[in-house]
Structures are given as structure tokens and as C-alpha cells.
Design a protein around this motif. Structure first.
Motif, PDB file in Angstrom:
ATOM      1  N   LEU A 278       0.864  -1.174   0.000  1.00 20.42           N
ATOM      2  CA  LEU A 278       0.000   0.000   0.000  1.00 20.42           C
ATOM      3  C   LEU A 278       0.903   1.227   0.000  1.00 20.42           C
ATOM      4  O   LEU A 278       1.590   1.505   0.984  1.00 20.42           O
ATOM      5  N   GLN A 279       0.934   1.921  -1.130  1.00 22.64           N
ATOM      6  CA  GLN A 279       1.730   3.142  -1.207  1.00 22.64           C
ATOM      7  C   GLN A 279       0.872   4.281  -0.655  1.00 22.64           C
ATOM      8  O   GLN A 279      -0.220   4.529  -1.150  1.00 22.64           O
ATOM      9  N   CYS A 280       1.362   4.956   0.379  1.00 23.40           N
ATOM     10  CA  CYS A 280       0.558   6.025   0.976  1.00 23.40           C
ATOM     11  C   CYS A 280       0.765   7.342   0.250  1.00 23.40           C
ATOM     12  O   CYS A 280       1.820   7.582  -0.326  1.00 23.40           O
ATOM     13  N   TYR A 281      -0.249   8.179   0.270  1.00 25.81           N
ATOM     14  CA  TYR A 281      -0.160   9.515  -0.305  1.00 25.81           C
ATOM     15  C   TYR A 281      -1.202  10.394   0.384  1.00 25.81           C
ATOM     16  O   TYR A 281      -2.102   9.877   1.065  1.00 25.81           O
ATOM     17  N   GLU A 282      -1.077  11.687   0.180  1.00 21.34           N
ATOM     18  CA  GLU A 282      -2.011  12.616   0.789  1.00 21.34           C
ATOM     19  C   GLU A 282      -3.401  12.361   0.221  1.00 21.34           C
ATOM     20  O   GLU A 282      -3.560  12.261  -0.990  1.00 21.34           O
TER      21      GLU A 282
ATOM     22  N   LEU B 259       3.164  -4.359   3.096  1.00 16.11           N
ATOM     23  CA  LEU B 259       4.032  -3.179   3.164  1.00 16.11           C
ATOM     24  C   LEU B 259       3.174  -1.927   3.103  1.00 16.11           C
ATOM     25  O   LEU B 259       2.489  -1.684   2.109  1.00 16.11           O
ATOM     26  N   ILE B 260       3.206  -1.161   4.179  1.00 17.99           N
ATOM     27  CA  ILE B 260       2.487   0.112   4.189  1.00 17.99           C
ATOM     28  C   ILE B 260       3.572   1.167   4.022  1.00 17.99           C
ATOM     29  O   ILE B 260       4.265   1.531   4.967  1.00 17.99           O
ATOM     30  N   ASP B 261       3.752   1.585   2.779  1.00 18.77           N
ATOM     31  CA  ASP B 261       4.952   2.340   2.424  1.00 18.77           C
ATOM     32  C   ASP B 261       4.739   3.852   2.521  1.00 18.77           C
ATOM     33  O   ASP B 261       3.735   4.375   2.045  1.00 18.77           O
ATOM     34  N   GLU B 262       5.687   4.500   3.154  1.00 21.19           N
ATOM     35  CA  GLU B 262       5.707   5.965   3.278  1.00 21.19           C
ATOM     36  C   GLU B 262       4.449   6.495   3.954  1.00 21.19           C
ATOM     37  O   GLU B 262       3.766   7.378   3.440  1.00 21.19           O
ATOM     38  N   LEU B 263       4.205   5.959   5.136  1.00 17.45           N
ATOM     39  CA  LEU B 263       3.020   6.356   5.905  1.00 17.45           C
ATOM     40  C   LEU B 263       3.013   7.853   6.209  1.00 17.45           C
ATOM     41  O   LEU B 263       1.957   8.458   6.348  1.00 17.45           O
ATOM     42  N   ASP B 264       4.186   8.458   6.299  1.00 20.21           N
ATOM     43  CA  ASP B 264       4.251   9.893   6.596  1.00 20.21           C
ATOM     44  C   ASP B 264       3.573  10.753   5.530  1.00 20.21           C
ATOM     45  O   ASP B 264       3.289  11.912   5.751  1.00 20.21           O
TER      46      ASP B 264
END
Ligand SMILES: Nc1ncnc2c1ncn2[C@@H]1O[C@H](COP(=O)(O)OP(=O)(O)O)[C@@H](O)[C@H]1O
Ligand SMILES: [Mg+2]
Length: 328
Positions: free
Chosen positions: A88-92, A156-161
Motif C-alpha cells: 500500500l503506497q501512501c499519499y495525501e 508493506l504500508i509504504d511511506e506512511l508519513d
């Protein structure tokens, strides 16, 4: 809620520590070996939290600058264990529809048309059918806890920030019990909890509550020895001398005041570029010509071009293998 009175769709199963569904590494050394077989170099400090995350079934939270190898850990682990990687690629603005599930509206509408065309529409039956699994689009988080997964996948929960704090709150709930309730269908519960890896490039702080649920590890830039190992493993054709010089130079460059310090990705890109140019040794002019492979801000490039590069190259000569990777 429409679930009222409905039995849970999935009966929660107790998941033992040793279901024998995948061959978990037995020791910290095994973790290192498993990753090494996937061309991922890990030191013991990193292998310990990975080992424990699997053993204790706790999510692993990896924080560090971009390009230090966080995402690759999840990939290497999944490949090494012979299990699926669900990313899961995170984004705003990432929301439940993209992260968990969504109804396939187009197909639902089509189905309604077909029902109407065929004449007899039993409203209740139609409703049940339209909100059945057939029309459910499973997004990464639901996929990861889906009972159909025989082996626990690596999630993979990627780039949660990059995501919003609201999403973080939702994630916290999910990681608490690995279950998701869909009002129209019931509760999905993981038969085997996935191996969860959360990464952050630290563009913002992640809440304590989420961190507390996880094992934490800061992925740092590698030291000389480790970086040399990484690039020789990844680019085995590179002449030894060039690989050593490149590593020493990058290590030296990381000591410089820069807007964005080069990561391991940049070292690999740079070395590949030098090879493409048939370079067997470093010299100041070839470094100047290829700065764009290491630095991605024009201000950074301008600030090191010419004399600073020359000085860095000189200093980097004290970092070679004969100096134990350290400046003498
Ligand atoms: N320890 C390592 N062993 C092997 N390759 C590595 C290692 N660390 C980084 N890399 C390589 O560096 C690149 C960047 O890694 P990546 O996982 O994308 O970084 P991040 O997710 O931290 O931004 C990838 O090509 C990866 O293969
Ligand atoms: Mg990454």
C-alpha cells in the motif's frame, strides 16, 4: 448498521504462533541469510527487529531517509519467505476506498440493468446479490487479511508519513486485531496475521500510539563496509577498485552540508552510470560530469562542483579498505 442480527461472515479463528504455514527463520542469522539470498545486505541490528516482528507477530516500523533500503526490506522478506508482497503506497488524501475496499459501481449498475431487462426483480435478493463479494473490489489492506490467503503475506504500508493523520487512526485499529468490518458483508478476519512493515521517510512524525504498537528501527545510511558490500552484491560486474572509490566518495559526500544527502539508490545509480561510461577509476572531471546521478537539487550540484569535489575526492582516499572504512 445493516450487520445487526447478521452472523459475522467470517468466524474469527485463533491464530497460534506456530501454524506452520510458512517457514519462519529460526534465528537472527537465518534472517540475515534469507535476506542475503535476495541480495539484501543486513547487519545484525536490523535482523533482530525483523526476526522479532515475525516471532511476536508485531508490525515493524522502519524509519529513515529516502533511499536507505526500507522498501526493499519488505520485498526481500516476501521473496525470501516465498510469500506474496502486498503493497500500500501512501499519499495525501489516501482513503478507505483506495486502501481497504470499494464497491464496483459500474458492474453493479450493469447488473441492475440486466435484472431489469430480465423482468422479475426481487428487491431483497437483488440487494443481497449487488452487495456480495462478487462486486467487492479488495484493496491492499483487505487483501492482506483476506481469509483466502493461505500463507500470511508481507503487507508493506509504504511511506506512511505521506498519508493524513486520519488514515493513521484507521490503521491503528486495523493493526490492533487484523479485522475489517464491511457493513453489507460482515467481518473479515485474518486467518494468519500478515507480516506488516510500515515505512516512513520522516517528513512528519508518526503518532506515538501507532509507534507503540510496532517494533521500531531507524534505518541509517550504511557505513563504508556495508555500502561496499551492497554495491558489489547488486552490481557484481563493477571493477573492485571503482566500487571502493565510489563507496569512499559517497561516504565523504554525506559529510557535506547538502539539501538532500545521497542514499544507497544514488550510489547504485552513480556506479551504473560510471560503468556505462566505461570508467574504471574516479577523477574530478568525471565526478563533476555525473553529479546529477548523486544529487537531485541544482543548488547542491552547484555547491560541490569543481574545487569541493576535488577536495572530497582527496579526503575520500583516506576511507578506503586499508583504513578500515574510516578516515585515517
Ligand atoms: N542493505 C541493502 N542491501 C541491498 N540493497 C540495498 C540495501 N539498501 C538499499 N539497497 C538498494 O537501494 C535502493 C533503494 O532502496 P529503497 O528500499 O527503495 O529505499 P527507501 O525505501 O528507504 O527509500 C534499492 O535499489 C535497494 O535495492
Ligand atoms: Mg521506499
Amino acid at each position: 448498521m445493516t450487520t445487526a442480527g447478521k452472523p459475522a461472515r467470517k468466524t474469527p479463528k485463533k491464530t497460534g504462533q506456530d501454524d506452520g504455514v510458512y517457514q519462519a527463520p529460526e534465528s537472527i542469522e537465518d534472517v540475515q541469510k534469507l535476506l542475503r539470498n535476495q541480495v539484501y545486505i543486513s547487519d545484525r541490528a536490523l535482523a533482530v527487529p525483523i526476526f522479532l516482528a515475525m516471532k511476536l507477530q508485531r508490525p515493524l516500523f522502519l524509519e529513515g531517509e529516502a533511499g536507505v533500503g526500507k522498501t526493499e526490506i519488505a520485498r526481500a522478506l516476501a521473496n525470501g519467505l516465498g510469500t506474496k508482497l502486498i503493497r500500500l503506497q501512501c499519499y495525501e488524501g489516501l482513503d478507505i476506498n483506495q486502501a481497504v475496499y470499494e464497491w464496483n459501481h459500474t458492474r453493479q449498475v450493469l447488473e441492475i440493468r440486466l435484472m431489469e431487462a430480465s423482468g422479475d426483480v426481487d428487491r431483497e435478493a437483488a440487494n443481497a446479490d449487488l452487495f456480495s463479494e462478487k462486486f467487492l473490489v479488495k484493496r491492499p489492506l483487505l487483501q492482506a487479511i483476506d481469509e483466502a490467503e493461505e500463507k500470511p503475506p508481507v503487507l508493506l504500508i509504504d511511506e506512511l508519513d505521506r498519508s493524513d493523520e486520519e488514515f493513521e487512526g484507521f490503521l491503528l485499529e486495523l493493526l490492533a486485531d487484523y479485522q475489517i468490518t464491511i457493513p453489507e458483508l460482515g467481518t473479515f478476519k485474518a486467518k494468519h496475521p500478515p507480516i506488516v512493515i510500515v515505512t516512513s521517510n520522516r517528513t512528519r512524525e508518526i503518532h506515538d500510539a501507532l509507534k507503540r504498537r510496532c517494533l521500531y528501527y531507524w534505518v541509517d545510511y550504511p557505513d563504508y563496509q556495508k555500502e561496499l558490500q551492497i554495491i558489489t552484491a547488486r552490481i557484481p560486474d563493477a571493477p573492485r577498485k571503482l566500487a571502493e572509490q565510489v563507496t569512499a566518495f559517497i561516504q565523504e559526500m554525506r559529510q557535506t552540508e547538502l539539501f538532500k544527502i545521497p542514499g544507497v539508490s544514488e550510489t547504485l545509480d552513480w556506479l551504473s552510470a560510471l560503468l556505462a561510461m566505461n570508467q574504471t577509476e574516479l577523477d574530478p572531471s568525471v565526478i563533476d560530469d555525473t553529479l546529477g546521478m548523486m544529487l537531485k537539487y541544482q543548488d547542491d550540484i552547484e555547491s560541490v562542483k569543481g574545487e569541493p569535489v576535488r577536495a572530497m575526492l582527496e579526503r575520500s582516499k583516506n576511507r578506503g579498505p586499508r583504513h578500515g572504512g574510516r578516515r585515517g
